[in-house]
Write an enzyme that holds these catalytic residues in place. Sequence first.
Site, short mmCIF file in Angstrom:
data_model
loop_
_atom_site.label_atom_id
_atom_site.label_comp_id
_atom_site.label_asym_id
_atom_site.label_seq_id
_atom_site.Cartn_x
_atom_site.Cartn_y
_atom_site.Cartn_z
CG HIS A 83 70.93 75.64 65.08
ND1 HIS A 83 70.24 76.45 64.24
CD2 HIS A 83 70.40 76.42 66.19
CE1 HIS A 83 69.63 77.50 64.71
NE2 HIS A 83 69.90 77.42 65.98
CB SER A 84 66.96 74.87 64.85
OG SER A 84 65.36 75.55 64.29
CG LEU A 85 63.77 70.68 61.07
CD1 LEU A 85 62.55 69.78 61.88
CD2 LEU A 85 63.17 71.15 59.88
#
Length: 613
Positions: free
Chosen positions: A321-323
Site C-alpha cells: 500500500h502507498s509507498l
Amino acid sequence: MKSHQGHQKKRRMREMGFSTLLLGASLLLPVSVSASAPPSIYSRPYDSSPFLSPQIPLEDLSSLSGTHEFTLRHIFHRGTYQHPDLHRRLDIQPHTQLWVLSEDGTDKEAAEFDTPLIASSHPVTIQRLADRRPSVIEEHLLAARMSGSASVLSESDWVMDTLAGPDVTDKNSVLTFAKMTANDYIQEPDTEDWQDIHGRFNYSSSFGWQTDGLRGHIYADKTNSTIVISLKGTSPALFDGAGTTTNDKLNDNLYFSCCCGQGGSYLWRQVCDCQKSAFTANLTCIIEAMNDENRYYRAALDLYSNVTELYPDANVWLTGHSLGGAMTSLLGLTYGLPAVTFEAVPEALPAARLGLPSPPGHDPRLPQSRRYTGAYHFGHTADPVYMGTCNGVSSVCTWGGYAMESACHTGQMCVYDTVDDKGWRVAIGTHRIKAVISDVLEVYDDVPQCAPEEECYDCELWKFFRSNGSEHTTTTTTTTTTTTTPPSTSTSTCKTPGWWGCLDESTTTTATSTSTTSTSTTTCKTPGWFGCKDPTTSTTATPEPSLTTTLPLMTSTTCAHPGWFGCRDPTSPTSTPTQTPPPGDTTSCESPGFFWGCWDPKTTSDHPITTPP
C-alpha cells in the site's frame, strides 16, 4: 569445381563434428548421472544439457487456478538509515503475541487472526528474464548504474511465462490482499524473539531499530507452494518523528519527485542537491542518490533474496500500500513477479531511473509502455496520491513536506470512480488503507476492469543531463578592489594650536556662482480663495547677478588670550561680504483678508511687454 568440392568438404566436417559431439555426450551421460555432486541452489533442470534449449512442458491452464488459504509466517525488518546492517526475522508461533497499531500510530490493539485469508489464483502471463538469480539481477542493475541506462539484453534473454498469479477479477481475493497490506503496521512490543539474519551489533536492547527501515510480512499457504510478501507503506503522519515517517518522506521525495524535492515548493523536504538551474538537473546525481544502500528499493531487494532462501521453490506474489505498493511494483518489475498494489504512488519515474531490465522493443525510459508485467494497481479517483495530483501549492502533501510529482503507473490500473459514482471530493483522508477497505472495496459489488495507462509522461517541464559522476560543486567569487586616492592637500605647521584645532590665520577663498533663472513678476488684481485669478500677462527673464562671498582674513598670528574653546583675541576682518539682491517689484497690502489674499481696491498699472533677444 574446386569451390564445389570445398563446400562439400566443409559440410561433411560439420556433420562429422556434430555426430562426434552427440556420441561423446552419450558416452559421458551415464557418468554424469552416476556422479553425486551436490546440486546448486541456482541450478535449473535444463542446465545439464549444453546443446538443446530448455524445453518447458506446457501445463494445463486449469491447474494454475485454485484457492489458497494464507497465514502470517514471518516478519522481516531491514534497517536503512540508522541501522544499515540490520536484518532481523520474527517467526510467528502459536504463542506469539502481536499488536496492531492504528494508521496514525496513536492506538494499538491485540492482533486477531481468526478470519482466514483466502485468495484465488488465475493464469497470468509475464514477460521476464530467463535467468532471475539475485546475482545475475545485481549484475544488470550494476551495469545500468555505471552506464546510466538500462542494460541492453538480447531477445533470447527474455521468456514469456504463464504462471499462477492472483485473481484480480475476484472481489474476495482483492480484499484479502488489501487486508494483508493493512496488517503491515503490526509491531511486536517487548519481545526478544527476533533473530538476526546478519548484522554486526546486538539490537535486542535498542529501542529505535523498529522505527528505522523497511518491514515485510510473509504469508504462506498450507503447502508452502505460494507465498505473499507484503511491504509496509507510508504512515500518514505529516510531521517527522512518528515511527518511520521521516524515512518514508525521504524515500517519497527521492523516488517520486522530478529532482529530489528541489525546484518546487519551499515546504518540500530536499533529499539531494542535483538541481543546477531552473528545471534543469543532473540525472546521474539523482540516480546515484536513489541507489544508495540505505534506500528502500535496495532494502526490498535484500529482503526478497532472504525470503526466497527460506522458500526456494515457492511461487512468490507481492502486495503493498502507498509507498510499500510502489516498492512492491519495482520489485515485481525487477524479478518478473505478479504484484497487487493499493493506492500506490505512481512508480514509472523511479523504474526508468533505476535502470530496470527492459525487454527488446520497449523504451527503458518509458516503463509505463510495457505490457505483460503482472502488476495491478487498485485505487480510486478521490485519492490524490494514487491519481498523481498531490503536489499543488495548497495540497496536504506539500504542506507535509512531500514532493510527489510522478503521475504514471506501470502495468495496469484498476480504478474505482468514487468521484462520479459517490460524489466524493478529492482528499488525502481517502488514501488510508482501512478507509479504502471499508468504504470502497467492500462497498462495490464488482472489481473494476484493469487496463494499462495510455499516453502518460512525467516531468515534461524538466531537462535532464548525464555526467560521469565525478563533478563537484565549485563556488566562484569575484572580488572588486576599489582604490580611492585622497585629494592633494597642503601640509603646514601649526604655530598656534588651540583646544579644538589650529588657531593660525586662515586664507581667503572667493567663490563665484553664476546661474540664470526664469522668474515671473506679476501683481494680483483679483485674489481668490486658492490663489490669484488674474490671467498671466507677462513673463520677464532676468539674469541673476553674480554673488561674491569673501571670507574674513584673520590678522593675528599669535594668540595672547587663549580660551577653553579657542582664542579670545579680537579679530579684524579685511573685507566685508556684499550681496546684491535681484531686482523685483514690491507691493504692499493695506487691507489683507482673513485667511489669504488682499482686499485693497484694484489699481491699474502699465507693464511694458518686451521682446526677448
